[in-house]
Design a protein around this motif. Structure first.
Motif, PDB file in Angstrom:
ATOM      1  N   TYR A   1       0.830  -1.203   0.000  1.00 22.28           N
ATOM      2  CA  TYR A   1       0.000   0.000   0.000  1.00 22.28           C
ATOM      3  C   TYR A   1       0.866   1.255   0.000  1.00 22.28           C
ATOM      4  O   TYR A   1       0.662   2.171  -0.789  1.00 22.28           O
ATOM      5  N   GLU A   2       1.882   1.291   0.883  1.00 21.39           N
ATOM      6  CA  GLU A   2       2.777   2.445   0.941  1.00 21.39           C
ATOM      7  C   GLU A   2       3.647   2.530  -0.314  1.00 21.39           C
ATOM      8  O   GLU A   2       3.963   3.618  -0.785  1.00 21.39           O
ATOM      9  N   ALA A   3       4.033   1.382  -0.848  1.00 14.01           N
ATOM     10  CA  ALA A   3       4.872   1.363  -2.051  1.00 14.01           C
ATOM     11  C   ALA A   3       4.137   1.963  -3.236  1.00 14.01           C
ATOM     12  O   ALA A   3       4.741   2.632  -4.078  1.00 14.01           O
TER      13      ALA A   3
ATOM     14  N   GLY B   1      21.264   0.921  -5.090  1.00 14.48           N
ATOM     15  CA  GLY B   1      21.822  -0.290  -4.502  1.00 14.48           C
ATOM     16  C   GLY B   1      21.082  -0.815  -3.288  1.00 14.48           C
ATOM     17  O   GLY B   1      21.440  -1.846  -2.728  1.00 14.48           O
ATOM     18  N   GLU B   2      20.064  -0.099  -2.848  1.00 10.16           N
ATOM     19  CA  GLU B   2      19.279  -0.527  -1.684  1.00 10.16           C
ATOM     20  C   GLU B   2      18.267  -1.587  -2.117  1.00 10.16           C
ATOM     21  O   GLU B   2      17.622  -1.460  -3.152  1.00 10.16           O
ATOM     22  N   VAL B   3      18.120  -2.637  -1.324  1.00 10.96           N
ATOM     23  CA  VAL B   3      17.109  -3.655  -1.589  1.00 10.96           C
ATOM     24  C   VAL B   3      15.823  -3.216  -0.898  1.00 10.96           C
ATOM     25  O   VAL B   3      15.833  -2.870   0.282  1.00 10.96           O
ATOM     26  N   VAL B   4      14.728  -3.223  -1.627  1.00 16.60           N
ATOM     27  CA  VAL B   4      13.434  -2.800  -1.085  1.00 16.60           C
ATOM     28  C   VAL B   4      12.532  -4.026  -0.990  1.00 16.60           C
ATOM     29  O   VAL B   4      12.235  -4.660  -2.002  1.00 16.60           O
TER      30      VAL B   4
ATOM     31  N   ASP C   1       2.352  -7.824   6.731  1.00 17.18           N
ATOM     32  CA  ASP C   1       3.644  -8.011   7.416  1.00 17.18           C
ATOM     33  C   ASP C   1       4.410  -9.253   6.977  1.00 17.18           C
ATOM     34  O   ASP C   1       5.322  -9.700   7.658  1.00 17.18           O
ATOM     35  N   LYS C   2       4.069  -9.828   5.833  1.00 14.28           N
ATOM     36  CA  LYS C   2       4.816 -10.960   5.290  1.00 14.28           C
ATOM     37  C   LYS C   2       5.467 -10.527   3.987  1.00 14.28           C
ATOM     38  O   LYS C   2       4.801  -9.953   3.127  1.00 14.28           O
ATOM     39  N   PRO C   3       6.775 -10.800   3.812  1.00 15.03           N
ATOM     40  CA  PRO C   3       7.446 -10.406   2.568  1.00 15.03           C
ATOM     41  C   PRO C   3       6.868 -11.138   1.363  1.00 15.03           C
ATOM     42  O   PRO C   3       6.657 -12.349   1.411  1.00 15.03           O
ATOM     43  N   VAL C   4       6.577 -10.386   0.302  1.00 15.90           N
ATOM     44  CA  VAL C   4       6.005 -10.992  -0.902  1.00 15.90           C
ATOM     45  C   VAL C   4       6.784 -10.666  -2.170  1.00 15.90           C
ATOM     46  O   VAL C   4       6.657 -11.368  -3.172  1.00 15.90           O
ATOM     47  N   ALA C   5       7.593  -9.604  -2.143  1.00 15.55           N
ATOM     48  CA  ALA C   5       8.342  -9.219  -3.339  1.00 15.55           C
ATOM     49  C   ALA C   5       9.529  -8.360  -2.936  1.00 15.55           C
ATOM     50  O   ALA C   5       9.582  -7.854  -1.819  1.00 15.55           O
ATOM     51  N   VAL C   6      10.454  -8.205  -3.899  1.00 17.60           N
ATOM     52  CA  VAL C   6      11.651  -7.405  -3.661  1.00 17.60           C
ATOM     53  C   VAL C   6      11.902  -6.545  -4.892  1.00 17.60           C
ATOM     54  O   VAL C   6      11.740  -6.997  -6.021  1.00 17.60           O
TER      55      VAL C   6
END
Length: 88
Positions: free
Chosen positions: A7-9, A23-26, A32-37
């Motif tokens: 939502y914030e992205a 170079g930062e990984v987002v 609250d579960k990671p779903v993508a990078v």
């Protein structure tokens, strides 16, 4: 590593892409579960270009055994020829 919800992205996508370019990984999360990078294209190229698939490595390691079967394991874009299939 930067961690944000999808939502914030959505509201800050340009800023997150800029971070990835630097170079930062987002990490994107949903509930609250990671779903993508999001990573930079250069990092993506480094990670994907010099890795062989597990299947390619397995075929290379077992080449002699596969040759003994007389079956062509080369992937084809056309319909398979079942007359060459030893298990048919």
């Amino acid at each position: 590593m930067c961690r944000t919800s999808i939502y914030e992205a959505r509201n800050n996508f340009s800023a997150l892409v800029k971070l990835a370019e630097e170079g930062e990984v987002v990490e994107l999360t949903r509930y609250d579960k990671p779903v993508a990078v999001i990573i930079s294209y250069a990092e993506y190229e480094n990670n994907s270009s010099n890795k062989e698939s597990w299947l390619f490595k397995w075929r290379k390691d077992h080449k002699d055994e596969l040759d003994d079967l007389g079956f062509d394991f080369t992937p084809s874009r056309e319909c398979p020829d079942y007359s060459k299939d030893p298990w048919a």
